[in-house]
Write an enzyme that holds these catalytic residues in place. Structure first.
Site, PDB file in Angstrom:
ATOM      1  N   VAL A  67       0.825  -1.217   0.000  1.00 21.74           N
ATOM      2  CA  VAL A  67       0.000   0.000   0.000  1.00 21.74           C
ATOM      3  C   VAL A  67       0.860   1.268   0.000  1.00 21.74           C
ATOM      4  O   VAL A  67       0.409   2.322  -0.441  1.00 21.74           O
ATOM      5  CB  VAL A  67      -1.002   0.036   1.183  1.00 21.74           C
ATOM      6  CG1 VAL A  67      -2.012  -1.095   1.090  1.00 21.74           C
ATOM      7  CG2 VAL A  67      -0.300   0.057   2.526  1.00 21.74           C
ATOM      8  N   ASN A  93      -7.292  -0.425   5.731  1.00 18.71           N
ATOM      9  CA  ASN A  93      -7.052  -1.114   7.010  1.00 18.71           C
ATOM     10  C   ASN A  93      -5.591  -1.501   7.220  1.00 18.71           C
ATOM     11  O   ASN A  93      -5.162  -1.617   8.373  1.00 18.71           O
ATOM     12  CB  ASN A  93      -7.956  -2.362   7.058  1.00 18.71           C
ATOM     13  CG  ASN A  93      -7.529  -3.342   8.127  1.00 18.71           C
ATOM     14  OD1 ASN A  93      -7.831  -3.156   9.310  1.00 18.71           O
ATOM     15  ND2 ASN A  93      -6.797  -4.378   7.730  1.00 18.71           N
ATOM     16  N   TYR A 158       3.271   6.019  14.967  1.00 19.25           N
ATOM     17  CA  TYR A 158       1.956   5.391  14.780  1.00 19.25           C
ATOM     18  C   TYR A 158       0.821   6.371  15.086  1.00 19.25           C
ATOM     19  O   TYR A 158      -0.129   6.500  14.314  1.00 19.25           O
ATOM     20  CB  TYR A 158       1.874   4.165  15.696  1.00 19.25           C
ATOM     21  CG  TYR A 158       0.620   3.338  15.555  1.00 19.25           C
ATOM     22  CD1 TYR A 158       0.454   2.461  14.486  1.00 19.25           C
ATOM     23  CD2 TYR A 158      -0.394   3.415  16.507  1.00 19.25           C
ATOM     24  CE1 TYR A 158      -0.688   1.683  14.375  1.00 19.25           C
ATOM     25  CE2 TYR A 158      -1.533   2.640  16.404  1.00 19.25           C
ATOM     26  CZ  TYR A 158      -1.677   1.777  15.334  1.00 19.25           C
ATOM     27  OH  TYR A 158      -2.810   1.015  15.214  1.00 19.25           O
ATOM     28  N   LYS A 162      -2.022   7.836  12.512  1.00 15.89           N
ATOM     29  CA  LYS A 162      -3.452   7.610  12.703  1.00 15.89           C
ATOM     30  C   LYS A 162      -4.216   8.930  12.815  1.00 15.89           C
ATOM     31  O   LYS A 162      -5.365   9.023  12.372  1.00 15.89           O
ATOM     32  CB  LYS A 162      -3.687   6.710  13.918  1.00 15.89           C
ATOM     33  CG  LYS A 162      -3.137   5.293  13.732  1.00 15.89           C
ATOM     34  CD  LYS A 162      -3.743   4.592  12.505  1.00 15.89           C
ATOM     35  CE  LYS A 162      -3.391   3.129  12.410  1.00 15.89           C
ATOM     36  NZ  LYS A 162      -4.015   2.469  11.248  1.00 15.89           N
TER      37      LYS A 162
END
Ligand code: NDP
Length: 250
Positions: A67, A93, A158, A162
């Site tokens: 991705v 996802n 992370y 997000k």
């Protein structure tokens, strides 16, 4: 009386759809009649899951894509449109962690997580919006995390990635609302999967002290929220974030 499957005829791309939360999402969407394009970095992993679905009568195909590579996203979406004739749903996802305290975090750890989680979400979103615009309909759900809303020690990369996918869902929502494309985010809390099994026991125990429900969530809990956001029941909901966290963040 025959009960209608709400996603009959819809084509859904689920990145990282071969296992963990992605597989639970694929299962939920397939149960509602969706055809599945299962994307994973490893073709054999995607193929194993796709063949499991086909064995239970679901139309499913595996696609290998990293991705993080825009070219892979473009090729995959073009292949899905060629194979299935359309694309109605995208669930971003696929995600990774490379945790470290900021003082110790390497540039490679930062770059790797941003590349997969944030750029990967941009890549697939950019690739699907054109076919969705032509269809004058589409649903995009980004899998974020509660740490993208509250930060977390050891997760600079992370949590930033997000927070980024939440902002990306909102911008996508604003740019494409008039084309009948809805974009939202789901922010899971502590969900029991391979990703969280890697955490030390103390970290897992610490989670339970801040979760009012006093348990970790399941991939199915996340899949149920995603289903709502890709179903016709949420056609007037866009740019929103649903936490699936047992009340951890209110
Ligand atoms: P898993 O590690 O179990 O699954 C992640 C999936 O993404 C795997 O199938 C993996 O493939 C795939 N993947 C990883 N990197 C790439 C890539 N570059 N290109 C394509 N596919 C890739 O994770 P979870 O199921 O736990 O997590 C799913 C999502 O939910 C992630 O975005 C995660 O950040 C988020 N989340 C999870 C929480 C949790 O508690 N588990 C909490 C909050 C958010 P492979 O196995 O072949 O490497």
């Amino acid at each position: 009386m025959s009960l209608e499957k709400r996603l009959e005829g819809k084509v859904a791309i689920v990145t990282g759809g071969a296992r963990g939360i992605g597989k639970a999402i694929s299962t939920r969407l397939a149960a509602e009649g969706a055809k599945l394009a299962i994307v994973d970095i490893m073709l054999d992993v995607a193929e194993a899951t796709a063949s499991e679905f086909r064995a239970s009568g679901v139309e499913a195909k595996a696609y290998a894509a990293n991705v993080a590579k825009f070219e892979d996203a473009e090729k995959t979406v073009a292949a899905v449109v060629a194979d299935f004739g359309r694309v109605d749903i995208l669930v971003n996802n696929a995600g990774i962690t490379k945790d470290n305290l900021m003082l110790r975090m390497t540039e490679q750890e930062w770059d790797a997580v941003i590349a997969v989680n944030l750029k990967g979400t941009y890549n697939f979103t950019k690739a699907v919006v054109r076919p969705m615009m032509k269809q004058r309909a589409g649903k995009i759900v980004n899998i974020a995390s509660v740490v993208g809303r509250m930060g977390n020690v050891g997760q600079a990369n992370y949590s930033a990635s997000k927070a980024g996918v939440i902002a990306l869902a909102k911008t996508t929502a604003k740019e494409f609302a008039s084309r009948n494309i809805q974009a939202n985010a789901v922010a899971p809390g502590y969900i029991i999967t391979d990703m969280t099994a890697k955490l030390p026991q103390e970290a897992r125990d610490a989670f339970l002290t801040v979760i009012p429900a006093k348990r970790g969530g399941t991939p199915v809990d996340v899949a149920n929220a995603v289903y709502f956001l890709v179903s016709p029941d949420s056609d007037y909901i866009t740019g929103q974030v649903i936490n699936v966290d047992g009340g951890m963040l209110m």
